[in-house]
Design a protein around this motif. Structure first.
Motif, PDB file in Angstrom:
ATOM      1  N   SER A 404       0.841  -1.188   0.000  1.00 19.98           N
ATOM      2  CA  SER A 404       0.000   0.000   0.000  1.00 19.98           C
ATOM      3  C   SER A 404       0.880   1.243   0.000  1.00 19.98           C
ATOM      4  CB  SER A 404      -0.908   0.008   1.229  1.00 19.98           C
ATOM      5  OG  SER A 404      -1.571   1.254   1.350  1.00 19.98           O
ATOM      6  N   ARG A 405       0.396   2.314  -0.618  1.00 18.15           N
ATOM      7  CA  ARG A 405       1.178   3.544  -0.722  1.00 18.15           C
ATOM      8  C   ARG A 405       1.059   4.422   0.520  1.00 18.15           C
ATOM      9  NH1 ARG A 405      -0.772   6.910  -4.524  1.00 18.15           N
ATOM     10  NH2 ARG A 405      -2.595   5.727  -5.157  1.00 18.15           N
ATOM     11  N   ARG A 406       0.260   4.062   1.461  1.00 14.36           N
ATOM     12  CA  ARG A 406       0.074   4.877   2.656  1.00 14.36           C
ATOM     13  C   ARG A 406       0.517   4.098   3.884  1.00 14.36           C
ATOM     14  NH1 ARG A 406      -0.267   9.900   0.672  1.00 14.36           N
ATOM     15  NH2 ARG A 406      -1.549   9.860  -1.229  1.00 14.36           N
ATOM     16  N   GLY A 407       0.792   4.838   4.945  1.00 12.31           N
ATOM     17  CA  GLY A 407       1.134   4.227   6.218  1.00 12.31           C
ATOM     18  C   GLY A 407       2.522   3.647   6.281  1.00 12.31           C
ATOM     19  N   PRO A 408       3.567   4.445   6.023  1.00 14.55           N
ATOM     20  CA  PRO A 408       4.915   3.907   6.143  1.00 14.55           C
ATOM     21  C   PRO A 408       5.242   3.567   7.585  1.00 14.55           C
ATOM     22  CG  PRO A 408       4.972   6.279   5.916  1.00 14.55           C
ATOM     23  CD  PRO A 408       3.543   5.866   5.720  1.00 14.55           C
ATOM     24  N   PRO A 436      -2.904   5.562 -10.805  1.00 14.84           N
ATOM     25  CA  PRO A 436      -4.294   5.263 -10.423  1.00 14.84           C
ATOM     26  C   PRO A 436      -4.456   5.256  -8.908  1.00 14.84           C
ATOM     27  CG  PRO A 436      -3.473   3.718 -12.082  1.00 14.84           C
ATOM     28  CD  PRO A 436      -2.298   4.489 -11.603  1.00 14.84           C
ATOM     29  N   GLN A 437      -5.651   5.508  -8.447  1.00 10.37           N
ATOM     30  CA  GLN A 437      -5.890   5.604  -7.005  1.00 10.37           C
ATOM     31  C   GLN A 437      -5.623   4.283  -6.289  1.00 10.37           C
ATOM     32  OE1 GLN A 437      -9.810   7.137  -6.282  1.00 10.37           O
ATOM     33  NE2 GLN A 437      -9.308   9.218  -6.983  1.00 10.37           N
ATOM     34  N   ASN A 438      -5.894   3.183  -6.935  1.00 13.39           N
ATOM     35  CA  ASN A 438      -5.717   1.881  -6.289  1.00 13.39           C
ATOM     36  C   ASN A 438      -4.367   1.260  -6.602  1.00 13.39           C
ATOM     37  OD1 ASN A 438      -6.205   1.471  -8.968  1.00 13.39           O
ATOM     38  ND2 ASN A 438      -7.620  -0.261  -8.687  1.00 13.39           N
ATOM     39  N   GLU A 505       4.624  12.610  -3.052  1.00 13.88           N
ATOM     40  CA  GLU A 505       3.245  13.030  -3.251  1.00 13.88           C
ATOM     41  C   GLU A 505       2.328  11.824  -3.374  1.00 13.88           C
ATOM     42  OE1 GLU A 505      -0.027  15.455  -3.675  1.00 13.88           O
ATOM     43  OE2 GLU A 505       2.002  15.997  -3.075  1.00 13.88           O
ATOM     44  N   ALA A 506       2.849  10.716  -3.920  1.00 20.23           N
ATOM     45  CA  ALA A 506       2.069   9.488  -4.062  1.00 20.23           C
ATOM     46  C   ALA A 506       2.020   8.676  -2.781  1.00 20.23           C
ATOM     47  CB  ALA A 506       2.626   8.638  -5.198  1.00 20.23           C
ATOM     48  N   GLY A 507       2.672   9.149  -1.717  1.00 26.27           N
ATOM     49  CA  GLY A 507       2.634   8.447  -0.443  1.00 26.27           C
ATOM     50  C   GLY A 507       3.770   7.486  -0.224  1.00 26.27           C
ATOM     51  N   ILE A 508       4.816   7.562  -1.023  1.00 25.25           N
ATOM     52  CA  ILE A 508       5.959   6.652  -0.892  1.00 25.25           C
ATOM     53  C   ILE A 508       7.131   7.432  -0.315  1.00 25.25           C
ATOM     54  CG2 ILE A 508       7.467   5.040  -2.103  1.00 25.25           C
ATOM     55  CD1 ILE A 508       5.434   5.012  -4.385  1.00 25.25           C
ATOM     56  N   PHE A 541      10.394   0.537   0.943  1.00 27.58           N
ATOM     57  CA  PHE A 541       9.396  -0.530   0.906  1.00 27.58           C
ATOM     58  C   PHE A 541       9.469  -1.278   2.228  1.00 27.58           C
ATOM     59  CE2 PHE A 541       9.799   0.573  -3.446  1.00 27.58           C
ATOM     60  CZ  PHE A 541       8.614   0.193  -4.076  1.00 27.58           C
ATOM     61  N   ASP A 542       8.331  -1.421   2.872  1.00 29.02           N
ATOM     62  CA  ASP A 542       8.278  -2.111   4.166  1.00 29.02           C
ATOM     63  C   ASP A 542       8.773  -3.537   4.020  1.00 29.02           C
ATOM     64  OD1 ASP A 542       7.192   0.032   5.616  1.00 29.02           O
ATOM     65  OD2 ASP A 542       5.202  -0.390   4.789  1.00 29.02           O
ATOM     66  N   GLY A 543       9.613  -3.937   4.962  1.00 28.29           N
ATOM     67  CA  GLY A 543      10.139  -5.288   4.964  1.00 28.29           C
ATOM     68  C   GLY A 543      11.299  -5.505   4.022  1.00 28.29           C
ATOM     69  N   ILE A 544      11.641  -4.506   3.245  1.00 27.62           N
ATOM     70  CA  ILE A 544      12.745  -4.632   2.291  1.00 27.62           C
ATOM     71  C   ILE A 544      13.791  -3.545   2.537  1.00 27.62           C
ATOM     72  CG2 ILE A 544      13.383  -4.659  -0.157  1.00 27.62           C
ATOM     73  CD1 ILE A 544      10.506  -5.551  -0.762  1.00 27.62           C
TER      74      ILE A 544
END
Length: 791
Positions: A404-408, A436-438, A505-508, A541-544
């Motif tokens: 997911s792109r949110r919640g780092p 895209p949003q998803n 801006e994309a949440g990353i 990237f979480d976990g990486i």
């Protein structure tokens, strides 16, 4: 005021102020100018007044330096004075300001901000320069020598400016210096004795019998011509590239790219400066057992403010450990392989060190080092030329990347989500159009990279535009990121910055990394050069952990996107990513057995800017041109004396009135050429005696003896035969004799005779004397004219 020499003092002070003018290209705003001028004025006024009191240059210079200190105290030390005099507190305050100036110079690319410390440093430096110039030009009456401190001050600006200085800076400085020279020259000429008094009308000389104004007019013409030539000639001559390692990103403390043979990358990054480095100076060499090459990271920048990238706070636990635990952000189930990089002859200056990432082992030969807890960047306490690192090559699965792109995870990522407010509106609109949003985190990252790298119409160029047109066709100067996204022209710094902001801006979480591309290979050894310097974005990237992406298209640097940053080539592929996690790959080529071929000499299989551009790039062509011009100049110069000797002989033969004279000329030419070989007959020898001497010294025999006999006989006949007698041409025989004598002489004698003949030297001396006589004719005519006027 004649003792004070006010006019000379004012010109010397103006020269000191003018050479400081180019500093406006290094520091902005130019609020330092007025305080600097006050210091220069203090030097000028004190010098004039002190010369009215004493003629001791020591006392005058000391008074001027005291004046510089007092002026600086009054301008910069207010609040630390006692009845207008400096106090110990002011000395401490000045020390803090000068330390601040040093930090500003070291951490900012030009133009750096004009802090109080910078203002003080410039004022003191120019004050000292003004004192030296005043002493040399006014007290010592040596304005030519005063050009040395002026040139030093001027070169400080010229050697630290990222771009070429405007010609007006040079013209202004050179003009004022020439004015000082002219005044001193006229004054010296006026002191020449003359028996004719000068007459003046209204204070202006109307009878230039002493010739001063005539000489001054010639001097002004020559000065103007010299300045014009100095500006125009460089435009027509090919230039060698400057020695900056990386303008705006990397350069050592001396701002030339090299400091005692070491190289460094600046810890700040100016978005408006060029990353181009034409230098092919080696940075390091290394060998590796990795199947896929990795970039070598030197630093990480995560804070962007007004066009400048800066690093965050450093938190390093130094030691001499040889093993490291995997990064805490790396999950245990991520596939990985361990490789080694063995570096030799590293020239990177401490505390920086080039290393792949993530590291799990090291051997630095006992050097103390550590990892920054915030960025995992390796840091050393002293420079080390040889070291070995072990690192992980991560192979994350497609499922692990689809996050997911949110919640780092982790609060330490907050600043890695901040978007530049000046360009946020444009960046936000682009992200909405592209992502895209998803979309998952990897899908968003791939979309942004593809847009910048291939689909967006961007062009790789080291020449950045300064303006862009709006929809109404008007020129605008937006912020650096908006300028790049609208003009679509830039290099790796702009591409990486744009991807960082778009990813945030994309949440990353995203940040900027600086370092070097893998370099070029020769028989299994890779060489990284200054031209391999590079900047790239890293996304979390979480976990990486932090993964490298490559939005920069191939330009002067060969940049290939890591495999994991590209869409899977096979639908449903479970493991498309085979590149290293944070270093990434610059080539997707793997070799049998997952190892490099040590015997491979094919540099085309190794990517990096060191191998780009081919053998005949612009820089190579410039070097070749200079080499060819140098060789041509050397060849022409070496032929100057021999050709002059040949021309002298031909001219003398052409002007000879009869055959007897021609024979005499040939005989003299032969004796000169043999004399150049070191065979000189006794003075006063007759032709027959000289012939016997040549035969004995050169061991002549056979045809050579016969040729010498014909030469001697021809000379005697030309001298003593009755008028009308037939005289044979001896030229061919003289050549035979000279060749025979040359064959028995040493090589150095033959070379000296061939390239430095006496006849050639005589010819050049006569030409020089003739040219001197032609140049003296106007002076002689002027003197004759003046003598007639005096009568």
């Amino acid at each position: 005021m004649s003792r004070g020499r006010a006019a000379d003092s004012v010109i010397a002070g103006a020269a000191s102020a003018v050479v400081a003018w180019p500093l406006t290209t290094l520091f902005a705003p130019d609020t330092w100018v007025r305080p600097m001028l006050l210091v220069v004025i203090a030097v000028v006024v004190i010098g004039i007044l002190a010369r009215l009191v004493t003629s001791s240059w020591v006392a005058i210079a000391a008074a001027q330096l005291v004046g510089v200190a007092l002026a600086a105290s009054w301008v910069y030390g207010r609040g630390h004075l006692w009845h207008g005099l400096p106090t110990p507190d002011m000395v401490l305050a000045f020390n803090n300001l000068l330390v601040d100036a040093r930090e500003t110079v070291q951490h900012y690319a030009a133009p750096a901000p004009t802090t109080r410390g910078v203002t003080l440093a410039i004022g003191l430096a120019i004050g000292v320069v003004a004192t030296m110039v005043d002493h040399l030009a006014v007290m010592r009456r040596s304005p030519a020598l005063a050009g040395l401190p002026l040139l030093t001050a001027f070169l400080i600006s010229a050697s630290n400016s990222g771009d070429a200085l405007h010609p007006m800076f040079f013209v202004a400085a050179g003009g004022v210096w020439l004015l000082m020279l002219g005044r001193q020259g006229i004054a010296s000429l006026r002191r020449w004795s003359t028996t004719v008094p000068m007459t003046t009308t209204g204070g202006r000389n109307t009878d230039d019998r002493d010739g001063a104004y005539g000489y001054a007019a010639v001097g002004r013409s020559l000065a103007v011509a010299g300045l014009v030539a100095a500006v125009l000639v460089p435009l027509a001559i090919p230039h060698f590239p400057t020695r900056y390692l990386i303008d705006g990103l990397g350069r050592s403390a001396d701002a030339t790219g090299f400091s005692n043979g070491q190289i460094g990358l600046k810890s700040t990054l100016d978005l408006t400066k060029s990353l181009n480095s034409p230098s092919k100076a080696p940075v390091l060499t290394y060998t590796t057992n990795a199947a896929i090459l990795t970039t070598l990271r030197v630093g990480v920048l995560d804070t962007y403010t007004s066009g400048n990238w800066q690093p965050g706070p450093v938190d390093v636990d130094f030691g001499q450990r040889t093993t490291l635990d995997p990064p805490p952000d790396l999950a245990a189930d991520v596939p990985r392989e361990t490789y080694r990089v063995s570096v030799e002859d590293s020239r990177i200056e401490a505390p920086q060190i080039a290393a792949p990432t993530p590291l799990v082992g090291a051997d630095l030969g006992g050097a103390t080092w550590g990892l920054d807890r915030n960025t995992s960047v390796a840091v050393v306490t002293r420079s080390t030329r040889s070291y070995l690192f072990s690192y992980l090559a991560l192979n994350p699965t497609q499922e692990s990347l689809a996050q997911s792109r949110r919640g780092p995870s982790g609060s330490f990522l907050r600043e890695d989500l901040q978007v530049d407010p000046q360009s946020q509106a444009l960046v936000s609109q682009l992200v909405k159009d592209l992502v895209p949003q998803n979309a998952s985190r990897i899908e968003a990252a791939r979309a942004i990279q593809k847009y910048l790298r291939t689909d967006g119409g961007f062009t790789y160029s080291l020449k950045l535009p300064t303006t862009v047109k709006n929809r109404a066709g008007q020129e605008e100067r937006p912020d650096p990121i908006s300028l790049f996204l609208r003009s679509k022209v830039g290099y790796c710094v702009q591409f990486a910055t744009a991807m960082v902001m778009m990813a945030r801006e994309a949440g990353i979480p995203a940040r900027m990394a600086i370092g070097f591309l893998p370099g070029s290979v020769d028989r299994g050894t890779y060489t990284v050069r200054a031209s391999d310097a590079h900047a790239w974005p890293e996304l979390f990237f979480d976990g990486i952990g932090w993964l490298r992406f490559e939005p920069t298209p191939s330009g002067t640097q060969s940049t290939i996107a890591p495999t994991y940053s590209l869409p899977p080539t096979t639908p449903g592929s479970d493991n498309p990513a085979t590149a290293t996690a944070t270093g990434g790959a610059t080539s997707s080529t793997t070799r049998p057995g997952q190892r490099n071929d040590p015997a491979s000499a094919d540099a085309a299989n190794a990517t990096g800017a060191g191998s780009s551009g081919g053998w005949f790039g612009p820089r190579t062509r410039t070097v070749v041109l200079w080499i060819v011009l140098g060789l041509l100049g050397g060849i022409l110069g070496s032929l100057a004396v021999p050709l002059a000797a040949r021309q002298r002989l031909r001219r003398r033969l052409r002007r000879a009135p009869d055959e007897s004279t021609r024979v005499e000329i040939e005989w003299q030419a032969m004796t000169e050429r043999i004399g150049d070989l070191g065979v000189i007959p006794p003075r006063g020898s007759t032709p027959r005696q000289a012939g016997r001497f040549y035969q004995r010294e050169a061991y002549l025999e056979g045809e050579q003896t016969e040729a010498l006999a014909r030469v001697v006989s021809g000379v005697e006949r030309s001298r003593y035969a009755p008028p009308g007698a037939t005289i044979a041409d001896i030229r061919a025989d003289t050549h035979t004799v000279v060749k025979a004598v040359s064959a028995v002489r040493r090589r150095k004698d033959r070379l000296r005779a061939a390239w430095w003949p006496t006849d050639g030297l005589l010819e050049w001396r006569e030409r020089r004397a003739s040219a001197g006589r032609r140049l003296r004719r106007p002076v002689d005519r002027f003197q004759d004219w003046r003598a007639e006027r005096r009568r």
